[in-house]
Design an enzyme around this catalytic site. Structure first.
Site, mmCIF file in Angstrom:
data_model
loop_
_atom_site.group_PDB
_atom_site.id
_atom_site.type_symbol
_atom_site.label_atom_id
_atom_site.label_comp_id
_atom_site.label_asym_id
_atom_site.label_seq_id
_atom_site.Cartn_x
_atom_site.Cartn_y
_atom_site.Cartn_z
ATOM 1 N N ASP A 80 34.120 80.196 48.770
ATOM 2 C CA ASP A 80 34.261 81.224 47.946
ATOM 3 C C ASP A 80 33.156 82.264 48.301
ATOM 4 O O ASP A 80 32.197 81.716 48.766
ATOM 5 C CB ASP A 80 34.356 80.861 46.537
ATOM 6 C CG ASP A 80 32.926 80.316 45.935
ATOM 7 O OD1 ASP A 80 32.446 79.568 46.729
ATOM 8 O OD2 ASP A 80 32.383 80.755 44.936
ATOM 9 N N GLU A 175 31.520 77.584 44.381
ATOM 10 C CA GLU A 175 30.176 77.453 44.091
ATOM 11 C C GLU A 175 29.428 78.634 43.718
ATOM 12 O O GLU A 175 28.152 78.646 42.912
ATOM 13 C CB GLU A 175 29.728 77.265 45.903
ATOM 14 C CG GLU A 175 28.190 76.693 45.923
ATOM 15 C CD GLU A 175 27.129 77.950 46.221
ATOM 16 O OE1 GLU A 175 26.052 77.489 46.230
ATOM 17 O OE2 GLU A 175 27.581 79.210 46.222
#
Length: 412
Positions: A80, A175
């Site tokens: 991400d 994350e």
């Protein structure tokens, strides 16, 4: 090891931005677009067990090619990108053999990379610099790490003469919104220790992070019609404002460096009857966290004393702890990384990170996991950049760590 640039340019064009306000996991379905591609590419290079689980994690194994018992090492990066700047429509640009002059990003000429303003950029003259076009982030955080792990996996598969134990690959979602390890299955992963590939300058190894808590202050004021509010109204928004105004400026992120922690408000919302302030608290020790939380609670109570009919709730949520507490118990994990960097011709730089990584949580979950460089810089901004040569060095280091783990065991 030439595949790292091609992979990186491909991956950053896939929008994988996470969403802190989502209740789903992963927080955005688009993260799986990259994860599914990674599974396909891992299988294409001969890693048969590569798969995407129901939570959006990619697991894969490069099998050991020795009969000796070698510890199982994991390399981890997150797919991400930050919600702070859009990651849709990324147009990566490679500035080959950069000569040190200002890099003006074409889609927004106000976005300029200058040596005098960007840390470590002065070390890149003559190298190939990758940027976005000016209207998005680049996504080097952490697609540089993803590309480097993928390129290293391809290299190991193509060079069976390199002796290594089993190598586990883990790509995580979310994350950037603090949920990257929420559903990781360490038993299925089956690694003895690992490394996140999510750091900055070439040659750096980060074995210490902030310890982190979140604090939520919920203020319950007294609401009434403003035309008849004399002596009655206690506006929760104004109470929130006074709490924020009472924060010590010397304990703000913009006033701290090194091993100094901070108190940082990240979100305020509400109406006159109820307001909520969200904070992140950071320090390198748990005791330091508690000191800052007590200070913040005292500020809240001092403000509330001026509003006798209002109340507030002070809630602390643990986020992560300094990985050094765990890594100091496993010195060989750091030693392997330092030797892998030296094998790649680097002079390692061991330092602390004023932040956290998936490795912080993984370490406390039972997988000691320091952070090695990926070459990403100016992350979470439209000026984000990475050097092709730094990415190639990271690939060398990943391969070198695998060799060192095997060598230190087989030569004992």
């Amino acid at each position: 090891m030439s595949s790292v640039l091609e992979r990186f340019l491909r991956y950053v064009q896939i929008d994988t931005q996470s969403d802190p306000n989502s209740a789903t996991f992963p927080s955005t379905a688009r993260q799986k677009d990259l994860s599914l591609l990674l599974v396909q590419e891992l299988r294409e290079i001969g890693i048969a067990d590569a798969h995407l689980d129901e939570h959006g994690y990619v697991y894969a194994t490069i099998p050991s090619n020795t009969d000796q018992h070698v510890p199982v090492v994991c390399f981890c990066s997150h797919v991400d990108t930050s919600p702070d700047v859009t990651g849709a429509g990324v147009k990566p640009i490679v500035h080959y053999n950069w000569d040190g002059t200002d890099i003006v990003l074409p889609d927004d000429p106000s976005q300029v990379l200058r040596i005098i303003e960007l840390h470590d950029l002065d070390q890149q003259i003559g190298n190939d610099i990758v940027t976005a076009s000016g209207t998005t982030l680049l996504g080097a955080d952490n697609k540089a790490g993803v590309a480097e792990i993928m390129a290293a996996a391809e290299y190991l598969q193509a060079h069976p003469e390199i002796v290594h134990g089993a190598v586990k690959i883990l790509f995580t979602p979310d994350e950037e919104v603090g949920r990257g390890t929420e559903h990781v299955d360490l038993q299925k992963l089956g690694a003895d220790f690992g490394y996140t590939v999510d750091g900055e300058a070439v040659g750096t190894l980060e074995d210490e992070t902030f310890s982190a808590d979140g604090v939520r202050i919920t203020i319950h004021g007294v609401s009434t019609h403003p035309g008849y509010a004399l002596g009655k109204l206690e506006n929760a928004l104004k109470i929130a404002g006074e709490i924020l105004a009472g924060l010590p400026k010397e304990l703000s992120p913009e006033a701290t460096t090194g091993k100094e922690g901070f108190i940082h408000p990240v979100q305020v919302e509400g109406i006159q009857e109820k307001a909520v302030i969200q904070f992140i608290i950071r320090d390198f020790t748990t005791a330091g966290l508690h000191e800052k939380e007590n200070l913040l609670q005292n500020i809240m109570q001092e403000v509330l004393a001026r509003y006798p009919h209002s109340t507030a709730e002070f809630t602390v949520q643990e986020q992560y702890r300094n990985m050094k507490e765990i890594l100091d118990q496993h010195p060989k994990v750091v030693e392997y990384a330092l030797k892998g960097m030296k094998r790649a011709g680097l002079d390692p730089i061991q330092r602390s990170i004023r932040g956290g990584t998936d490795g912080s949580r993984l370490s406390f979950m039972g997988l000691p996991c320091p952070n090695i460089f990926a070459g990403e810089h100016a992350f979470h901004s439209r000026l984000e950049w990475v050097s092709v040569q730094d990415m190639e060095k990271a690939v060398e280091v990943i391969v070198g760590i695998c060799e060192e783990v095997a060598n230190l065991v087989l030569n004992d």
